[in-house]
Motif scaffolding. Structure first.
Motif, short mmCIF file in Angstrom:
data_model
loop_
_atom_site.label_atom_id
_atom_site.label_comp_id
_atom_site.label_asym_id
_atom_site.label_seq_id
_atom_site.Cartn_x
_atom_site.Cartn_y
_atom_site.Cartn_z
N ARG A 178 13.39 2.96 10.59
CA ARG A 178 14.82 3.54 10.59
C ARG A 178 14.78 4.98 9.93
NH1 ARG A 178 18.49 4.52 14.10
NH2 ARG A 178 18.30 2.30 14.57
N ARG A 179 14.22 4.88 8.75
CA ARG A 179 14.49 5.99 7.69
C ARG A 179 13.84 7.36 8.62
NH1 ARG A 179 12.75 5.66 1.27
NH2 ARG A 179 11.25 7.26 2.04
N ASP A 180 14.74 8.38 8.33
CA ASP A 180 14.19 9.72 9.01
C ASP A 180 12.59 10.03 8.70
OD1 ASP A 180 16.63 9.96 10.14
OD2 ASP A 180 17.44 11.45 8.78
N ASP A 181 12.21 9.92 7.58
CA ASP A 181 10.88 10.35 7.27
C ASP A 181 9.87 9.37 7.44
OD1 ASP A 181 11.63 8.65 5.12
OD2 ASP A 181 10.67 9.99 3.41
N VAL A 227 0.83 -1.28 -0.14
CA VAL A 227 0.00 -0.13 0.05
C VAL A 227 0.77 1.19 0.15
CG1 VAL A 227 -1.78 1.33 1.21
CG2 VAL A 227 -1.87 -1.34 1.30
N GLY A 228 0.70 2.00 -0.92
CA GLY A 228 1.51 3.20 -1.13
C GLY A 228 2.83 3.34 -1.64
N GLY A 229 3.38 4.50 -1.80
CA GLY A 229 4.56 4.55 -2.40
C GLY A 229 5.64 5.32 -1.54
N ASP A 230 6.17 6.40 -1.94
CA ASP A 230 7.43 6.92 -1.26
C ASP A 230 6.91 8.31 -0.46
OD1 ASP A 230 10.01 5.97 -0.52
OD2 ASP A 230 10.88 7.91 -1.38
N ILE A 278 3.96 -1.53 3.94
CA ILE A 278 3.51 0.22 4.04
C ILE A 278 4.61 0.85 3.28
CG2 ILE A 278 2.99 1.89 5.31
CD1 ILE A 278 0.75 -0.21 5.53
N GLY A 279 4.36 1.40 2.14
CA GLY A 279 5.08 2.29 1.54
C GLY A 279 5.68 1.49 0.40
N SER A 280 6.55 2.38 -0.50
CA SER A 280 7.39 1.72 -1.53
C SER A 280 8.42 0.63 -0.99
CB SER A 280 8.28 2.93 -2.28
OG SER A 280 9.07 3.54 -1.54
N THR A 281 9.31 0.16 -2.16
CA THR A 281 10.12 -0.74 -1.86
C THR A 281 11.52 -0.06 -1.30
OG1 THR A 281 11.02 -0.31 -4.12
CG2 THR A 281 9.46 -2.46 -3.74
N SER A 282 11.63 1.05 -1.32
CA SER A 282 12.52 1.94 -0.59
C SER A 282 12.47 1.91 0.85
CB SER A 282 12.78 3.27 -1.31
OG SER A 282 11.80 4.17 -0.85
N LEU A 283 11.35 1.71 1.16
CA LEU A 283 11.00 1.57 2.64
C LEU A 283 10.79 0.27 3.09
CD1 LEU A 283 8.14 4.49 2.84
CD2 LEU A 283 10.10 4.49 4.19
N ALA A 325 6.07 16.05 7.93
CA ALA A 325 7.51 16.28 7.98
C ALA A 325 7.89 16.67 9.18
CB ALA A 325 7.62 17.58 7.26
N ASN A 326 7.13 16.80 10.36
CA ASN A 326 7.57 17.07 11.78
C ASN A 326 6.74 16.19 12.63
OD1 ASN A 326 8.79 18.32 13.77
ND2 ASN A 326 7.75 20.28 13.67
N PHE A 327 7.40 15.41 13.29
CA PHE A 327 6.58 14.33 13.97
C PHE A 327 5.99 14.81 15.50
CE2 PHE A 327 11.00 13.83 15.82
CZ PHE A 327 10.57 13.58 17.19
N PRO A 328 6.70 15.73 16.13
CA PRO A 328 6.07 15.65 17.79
C PRO A 328 4.65 15.65 17.73
CG PRO A 328 8.12 17.15 17.44
CD PRO A 328 7.62 16.38 16.03
#
Length: 625
Positions: A549-552, A291-294, A599-604, A321-324
């Motif tokens: 792990r990835r920042d975004d 489901v979804g991409g990047d 969840i997300g693209s193959t880069s995730l 772009a900002n998690f808190p």
């Protein structure tokens, strides 16, 4: 649809039904016209407690064909009882004339999947015999009817467009049947065997093309022959009505053996489908879904479209772009509404606005998480201008925002009562992995999430604990993120033996510990928390592979909480490039026999991670739990 599980402690119910209002003078089904009197006497308005909510068709004197999602909730549980259901047939206005049939038995397809809406077929046996000629159904040898260049017709009483009212007048529109290869890219859950799609969408929300819409669900898609109409599809799901993508229909021919068997008495309701639909793999054996991409904004929309096919209670808007300020969103959105994002500049994109329009009723509430630095004032004004009521939950900082969200979770999600297990979750304010990983618990159960620094308990968290005095406090992470002094301060407020510590030596291990606790300690107690109209759900049904792990990546995982919040599931966290799966993760899902969703693209989430997760869910390559 898909929003009928109820909190036993709160009795908060979202109905399938939005009674149709008077027809728009333009008579759009979308972009259609009124049906002639007497044209389709076999068309049935599916009435819930007297209000029109779905469509259906008469296929035998005492049998009605409709969609499974019209009779089952988001967990595949019965959503309506026979005494709530009736049908208006032999009329072109569901409020007057014709014959009314009452329900004697409701039978949903045994392989219906409420997450993917696969096998979206149901039958209703009626007490009375319909005084009309039933519609013919497409058979297995009529594949040509289900492919281009077929032009089919869809009829219904549903919405006249996204975020618009329904119709008392029966409407019709002709739509082009599309090739499977055209439809599949729009829908990650697409199945060639059981689905077909049709429609003539535009790219302009102000000028939608020909399509079915909400409220048409369960109604017929059919072709005209010299011998009469032949139904080839059942209205199932779609995106923004008449815009972007064709609508999706259950493919009638695939289910003919089951339909004929039920109607003829050769197949019993508790038996599997003897036809091709019954041969599809499920659980851990099912092909992984992606489901979804990047892009986190687009991913959140994709997950909302996967889950919400009818009216939501409300929507939640957060920063991508900002998690808190966003971290409490999993518990607030819970299973009640979509959790969507503004872009990196804090602006509301047209696709996100369109998704709110599709899912949240006109005049409904959109919660904004955080101040204008997170979600711009312009985004708020856009929502207000579109007719939504906006409630901004933004404090002086992330801790205060989390407390405000937590109190709204009690008021809205839990109906003013204490959360399940009289509990709250406390997470570290300075990073996101633990707080989003616990979304599998907070979203399903509606348990608030508070934030605190490492060395001393934050003031807003202390204020919440002092006010509500929960008897269970789940603390996420080890001493490196939440120190012993904070634990001591919590117990000084809530009392001894109130802490449950969920932690591991890494973010992945902590997430796996959360999964184990959720699976073995909380899910078996579902029947004590929720009212199930069918068998209680005691194990999670899906495994969501997520990048931790990835920042975004926080936005992708947080948006995925709306999936686990609706269907019940656990997260399988991945490190780095999303290809390596740690043993603790495999062990946490061992033998669950649940479908794996990336969840997300193959880069995730790399394809390489999916096979070991599938194997572990099937009980292989892991230690039994």
């Amino acid at each position: 649809m898909k929003l009928f599980r109820t909190l036993a402690i709160a009795c908060l119910v979202v109905s399938l039904i939005t009674p149709a209002a008077a027809a728009d003078p333009e008579y759009q089904i979308v972009d259609g016209e009124p049906a002639a009197d007497g044209a389709y006497p076999w068309m049935a308005a599916f009435l819930f407690d007297g209000g029109q909510g779905c469509g259906a068709s008469v296929i035998a004197p005492q049998w009605i064909l409709t969609a499974a999602h019209c009779v089952l909730d988001d967990r595949g549980q019965p959503a309506v009882s026979v005494d709530q259901v009736s049908f208006a047939v032999d009329t072109t206005n569901w409020t007057e004339g014709g014959q009314v049939l009452t329900a004697a038995e409701i039978i949903a397809h045994p392989s219906y999947d409420p997450l993917t809406t696969n096998n979206d077929v149901a039958l209703v046996r009626t007490n009375e015999a319909a005084q009309v000629t039933p519609v013919a159904l497409a058979g297995t040898g009529e594949a040509a009817l289900e492919a281009p260049p077929t032009v089919a017709r869809v009829i219904g009483y549903g919405a006249l467009g996204t975020d618009r009212e329904g119709s008392e007048q029966l409407l019709q529109v002709d739509v082009d049947v599309r090739d499977d290869a055209v439809c599949a890219p729009f829908w990650p859950q697409w199945e060639d065997l059981t689905m077909l799609c049709a429609g003539n969408p535009t790219e302009d929300s102000a000028d939608p093309g020909r399509d079915s819409c909400q409220g048409d669900s369960g109604g017929p898609l059919f072709v005209e022959r010299d011998s009469g109409p032949v139904q080839i599809g059942i209205v199932s799901y779609g995106g923004e009505c008449g815009v972007g993508s064709p609508g999706v229909y259950a493919q009638v021919s695939t289910f003919r053996q089951w339909i004929d068997g039920i109607v003829g008495g050769q197949v019993q309701p508790d038996q599997p489908d003897p036809g091709p639909a019954g041969e599809q793999p499920d659980g851990a054996a099912a092909d992984p879904l992606r489901v979804g991409g990047d892009d986190p904004v687009a991913n959140a929309i994709a997950m909302s479209q996967l889950i919400f096919q009818g009216d939501a209670s409300f929507g939640v808007l957060a920063a991508s772009a900002n998690f808190p300020d966003a971290l409490g969103g999993s518990a607030l959105a819970s299973y009640h509404g979509p959790l969507l994002y503004v872009d990196a500049a804090g602006q509301l994109g047209p696709a996100t606005l369109a998704e709110f329009q599709r899912t949240v009723p006109a005049g409904g509430v959109i919660y904004i998480l955080g101040g204008v630095a997170a979600v711009s004032a312009e985004a708020e004004q856009q929502l207000i201008a579109d007719g939504f009521e906006v409630v901004r939950l933004g404090g002086s900082g992330r801790q205060e925002t989390a407390r405000l969200v937590a109190e709204e979770v009690i008021a809205t999600v839990n109906g003013g009562e204490v959360p399940p297990f009289d509990s709250v979750i406390v997470a570290y304010e300075g990073n996101w992995p633990d707080a989003v990983a616990v979304g599998q618990i907070s979203a399903w159960f509606g348990i608030p999430v508070l934030l605190t620094p490492t060395d001393t308990l934050g003031g807003p968290a202390a204020e919440y604990l002092s006010t509500y005095q929960p008897t269970t406090v789940m603390v996420l992470g080890g001493d490196a993120v939440i120190g012993q002094a904070v634990r001591d301060e919590i117990e000084a407020i809530t009392g001894p033996d109130t802490l449950i510590e969920l932690q591991g030596p890494s973010r992945i291990a902590t997430s796996a510990d959360i999964t184990v606790f959720n699976r073995y300690e909380l899910f078996p107690l579902n029947a004590e928390i929720f009212e199930f109209s069918g068998e209680p759900i005691t194990e999670p049904e899906v495994v969501l592979a997520v990048n931790l792990r990835r920042d975004d990546a926080f936005a992708h995982v947080l948006a995925a909480s709306q999936v686990v919040g609706n269907v019940g599931g656990v997260f399988a966290p991945l490190e780095g490039d999303g290809s390596a799966v740690e043993q603790s993760v495999l062990d946490s899902i061992c033998g669950l026999d649940a479908e794996v969703i990336a969840i997300g693209s193959t880069s995730l989430v790399a394809d390489a991670a999916l096979a070991p997760l599938q194997a572990a869910s099937a009980g292989q390559g892991c230690a039994a739990g």
